[in-house]
Design a protein around this motif. Sequence first.
Motif, short mmCIF file in Angstrom:
data_model
loop_
_atom_site.label_atom_id
_atom_site.label_comp_id
_atom_site.label_asym_id
_atom_site.label_seq_id
_atom_site.Cartn_x
_atom_site.Cartn_y
_atom_site.Cartn_z
N ILE A 217 5.29 -10.92 2.82
CA ILE A 217 4.44 -9.80 3.26
C ILE A 217 3.31 -10.35 4.10
O ILE A 217 2.50 -11.16 3.64
N ILE A 218 3.28 -9.95 5.37
CA ILE A 218 2.20 -10.35 6.27
C ILE A 218 1.12 -9.28 6.21
O ILE A 218 1.33 -8.15 6.66
N GLY A 219 -0.02 -9.62 5.64
CA GLY A 219 -1.09 -8.66 5.45
C GLY A 219 -1.55 -8.67 4.00
O GLY A 219 -0.75 -8.94 3.10
N LEU A 220 -2.82 -8.37 3.80
CA LEU A 220 -3.40 -8.49 2.46
C LEU A 220 -4.13 -7.21 2.04
O LEU A 220 -4.97 -7.25 1.15
N GLY A 221 -3.78 -6.09 2.65
CA GLY A 221 -4.44 -4.83 2.33
C GLY A 221 -3.87 -4.16 1.10
O GLY A 221 -3.03 -4.72 0.38
N ASN A 222 -4.33 -2.94 0.85
CA ASN A 222 -3.92 -2.19 -0.34
C ASN A 222 -2.42 -1.92 -0.38
O ASN A 222 -1.79 -2.00 -1.43
N MET A 223 -1.85 -1.59 0.78
CA MET A 223 -0.42 -1.30 0.82
C MET A 223 0.38 -2.56 0.54
O MET A 223 1.39 -2.53 -0.19
N ALA A 224 -0.05 -3.68 1.10
CA ALA A 224 0.64 -4.95 0.85
C ALA A 224 0.62 -5.28 -0.63
O ALA A 224 1.63 -5.69 -1.20
N THR A 225 -0.53 -5.09 -1.27
CA THR A 225 -0.67 -5.39 -2.69
C THR A 225 0.20 -4.47 -3.53
O THR A 225 0.84 -4.91 -4.50
N ALA A 226 0.25 -3.19 -3.18
CA ALA A 226 1.05 -2.23 -3.94
C ALA A 226 2.53 -2.55 -3.86
O ALA A 226 3.26 -2.52 -4.86
N ILE A 227 3.00 -2.88 -2.66
CA ILE A 227 4.41 -3.24 -2.49
C ILE A 227 4.71 -4.54 -3.23
O ILE A 227 5.74 -4.67 -3.90
N ALA A 228 3.81 -5.51 -3.11
CA ALA A 228 4.02 -6.80 -3.77
C ALA A 228 4.13 -6.65 -5.28
O ALA A 228 4.99 -7.26 -5.92
N ALA A 229 3.25 -5.84 -5.86
CA ALA A 229 3.26 -5.65 -7.31
C ALA A 229 4.57 -5.03 -7.77
O ALA A 229 5.17 -5.47 -8.76
N ARG A 230 5.04 -4.03 -7.06
CA ARG A 230 6.30 -3.38 -7.45
C ARG A 230 7.48 -4.30 -7.18
O ARG A 230 8.47 -4.30 -7.94
N ALA A 231 7.40 -5.10 -6.12
CA ALA A 231 8.48 -6.04 -5.82
C ALA A 231 8.61 -7.09 -6.91
O ALA A 231 9.72 -7.43 -7.34
#
Length: 208
Positions: free
Chosen positions: A6-20
Amino acid sequence: MSNVSIIGLGNMATAIAARALAGGNAVELIGRDQAKAEESAAALGGATAGTAGAVPAGDIVILAVPYASAAAVVGEYGDALAGKVIIDISNTFNADASGLVTPDGIAGAQQIAKAAPASAHVVKAFNTIFGHVLAQGGRLDVFFAGDDARAKAAVSEFIESLGLRPLDVGGLEMSRWLESVGPLLMGLARNGVGNFNIALRVDILEEQ
């Protein structure tokens, strides 16, 4: 399961990362601020921090940066993205969400595809879900579009692993309609619904 960068460290990146991570995927976080990337990866638990500009570890690369810089970021990575499936999650509406800033008839995802290596495949997805809603959980609908069947199959499988329902809307040219959903969601949140705790869903009705 998928190997995702994931390139990016914003809220959407964090939300996707957590679910992934919860879905058993390998997750790499990449940002220009290396210390922040390492901090975010540690906070999530199980994620790793990559190096900006280097070849991403994931076969799927999620471009979680604003539309205004997305094509430039892809250009900077250049051949480091060769052979990758690139998921563009950006929205292209203007500051007051009254319209789109892309040229007529052209999607932001198509511009990103032009900036990517020929062997990479861009798929539009996740832009129709607010980050805080994604983080809350639940089986939400994720609309996606792309031109390559294998890339779309990989993205669909990844979406399923997040506990979400993938819905294919067609080729990459359909991305401009997905991007048009942004102002619609903002208008609903500000007016008819009155808050941002909303998500679009498709109901399949039985024939009468």
